[in-house]
Design an enzyme around this catalytic site. Structure first.
Site, PDB file in Angstrom:
ATOM      1  N   LYS A 181       7.640   3.535   2.280  1.00 13.34           N
ATOM      2  CA  LYS A 181       8.216   4.231   3.425  1.00 13.34           C
ATOM      3  C   LYS A 181       9.689   4.523   3.124  1.00 13.34           C
ATOM      4  CE  LYS A 181       6.042   1.110   4.601  1.00 13.34           C
ATOM      5  NZ  LYS A 181       4.968   0.329   3.878  1.00 13.34           N
ATOM      6  N   GLU A 194      12.389  -8.430   3.087  1.00 15.53           N
ATOM      7  CA  GLU A 194      11.484  -7.659   3.941  1.00 15.53           C
ATOM      8  C   GLU A 194      11.643  -7.984   5.441  1.00 15.53           C
ATOM      9  OE1 GLU A 194       7.537  -8.154   2.442  1.00 15.53           O
ATOM     10  OE2 GLU A 194       6.608  -7.177   4.156  1.00 15.53           O
ATOM     11  N   THR A 254       0.814  -1.221   0.000  1.00 11.66           N
ATOM     12  CA  THR A 254       0.000   0.000   0.000  1.00 11.66           C
ATOM     13  C   THR A 254       0.844   1.266   0.000  1.00 11.66           C
ATOM     14  OG1 THR A 254      -1.665  -1.182   1.317  1.00 11.66           O
ATOM     15  CG2 THR A 254      -1.880   1.219   1.178  1.00 11.66           C
TER      16      THR A 254
END
Ligand SMILES: Nc1ncnc2c1ncn2[C@@H]1O[C@H](COP(=O)(O)OP(=O)(O)OP(=O)(O)O)[C@@H](O)[C@H]1O
Ligand SMILES: [Mg+2]
Length: 267
Positions: free
Chosen positions: A14, A72, A11
């Site tokens: 960052k 990640e 979404t």
């Protein structure tokens, strides 16, 4: 030389920018701005860059110069170690992003121990379905004025008048009152989004506490942009974690763990 870490998720993107003197600059952008971020990176050839997250391969493919990447979960753990300390006792880390991922973190190691598809994306999708709203801030603000009593069925509703075998305040069934009531008239949108946040928060907290129990742990650190200026979700997760025997922790900048971890890895 600046170090830049970019966590491109399902979404949000960052970005963490670390100056040589240790200064830290943090910002976020929607994932649809991936190509703008790639163009911005093109102008930052002076910096060392490392990317992570599900969309990092896409970002790398768009970017001209070679860019390093790390997985990640490794990035999240590097950020956790930096922000929470290397030697903190073992804890569970729950990242409520678009989806929810649950990890055990202990000195010297980490492992993914669970997850659920109920997460921040669920908050957005169900809220849109029920109210037409698509703006995160607006949804959260509306939820603040809602109540869940007309939507969710509590244990005490089922046991009305009798002594329940578990705390009456627990939700017996999220959204069940919408089925049990006579009509669907006059249900405020605020109540619907408050109940969506209830569903997401209770699922995340319950799953996390059960995962923690399997590892003999009770401290649960909750991170991810879903909690950003989202007191209603924090309130539900906090209360439900405590009710189920866990200790909730909401660190500052919890949405930037992955980006900070990536920046630390930039060589
Ligand atoms: N400005 C915003 N726009 C959209 N969603 C937002 C915004 N701010 C907070 N959110 C919430 O944060 C969630 C995304 O969290 P986060 O950025 O941690 O996930 P992600 O890294 O993009 O996804 P994943 O890690 O699952 O790939 C959204 O689903 C939404 O609930
Ligand atoms: Mg993420």
């Amino acid at each position: 030389m600046d170090k830049i870490g970019i966590d491109a998720g399902g979404t949000l993107i960052k970005i963490a920018c670390m100056g040589p003197e240790g200064g830290l600059e943090l910002r976020k952008a929607p994932v649809r701005e991936l190509s703008a971020i790639s163009a911005w990176l093109g102008g930052r050839r002076d910096a060392r860059v490392c990317v992570t997250g599900g969309k990092s391969a896409q970002l790398k493919a768009m970017t001209d110069e070679a860019v390093a990447d790390i997985p990640e979960f490794a990035a999240t753990m590097a950020g956790a170690e930096y922000l929470l300390g290397k030697d903190s006792p073992a804890y569970v880390l729950t990242n409520v992003g678009t989806g929810t991922s649950i990890h055990r973190v202990q000195p010297g190691g980490h492992a993914r121990i669970g997850g659920t598809g109920v997460g921040g994306g669920t908050l957005m999708g169900l809220s849109r379905l029920l109210t037409g709203l698509t703006d995160f801030e607006e949804i959260v603000k509306l939820a603040q004025s809602g109540t869940r009593g007309g939507v969710d069925l509590k244990v005490s509703d089922i046991y009305a008048g009798a002594e329940p075998p578990i705390p009456g305040d627990l939700t017996a069934s999220n959204f069940a009152k919408l089925f049990l009531r006579d009509d669907m008239d006059d249900i405020p949108k605020a109540d619907l989004v408050a109940s969506v946040i209830g569903l997401v928060g209770e699922t995340v907290a319950t799953t996390s506490v059960l995962a923690a129990g399997q590892s003999g742990l009770s401290s649960i650190v909750y991170i991810g942009s879903s909690f950003f200026r989202n007191e209603p979700l924090k309130d539900v997760v906090r209360a439900y974690t405590v009710l189920r025997g866990g200790t909730p922790i909401f660190p500052d900048n919890g949405e930037f763990f992955g980006a900070i971890g990536a920046a630390l890895s930039a060589k």
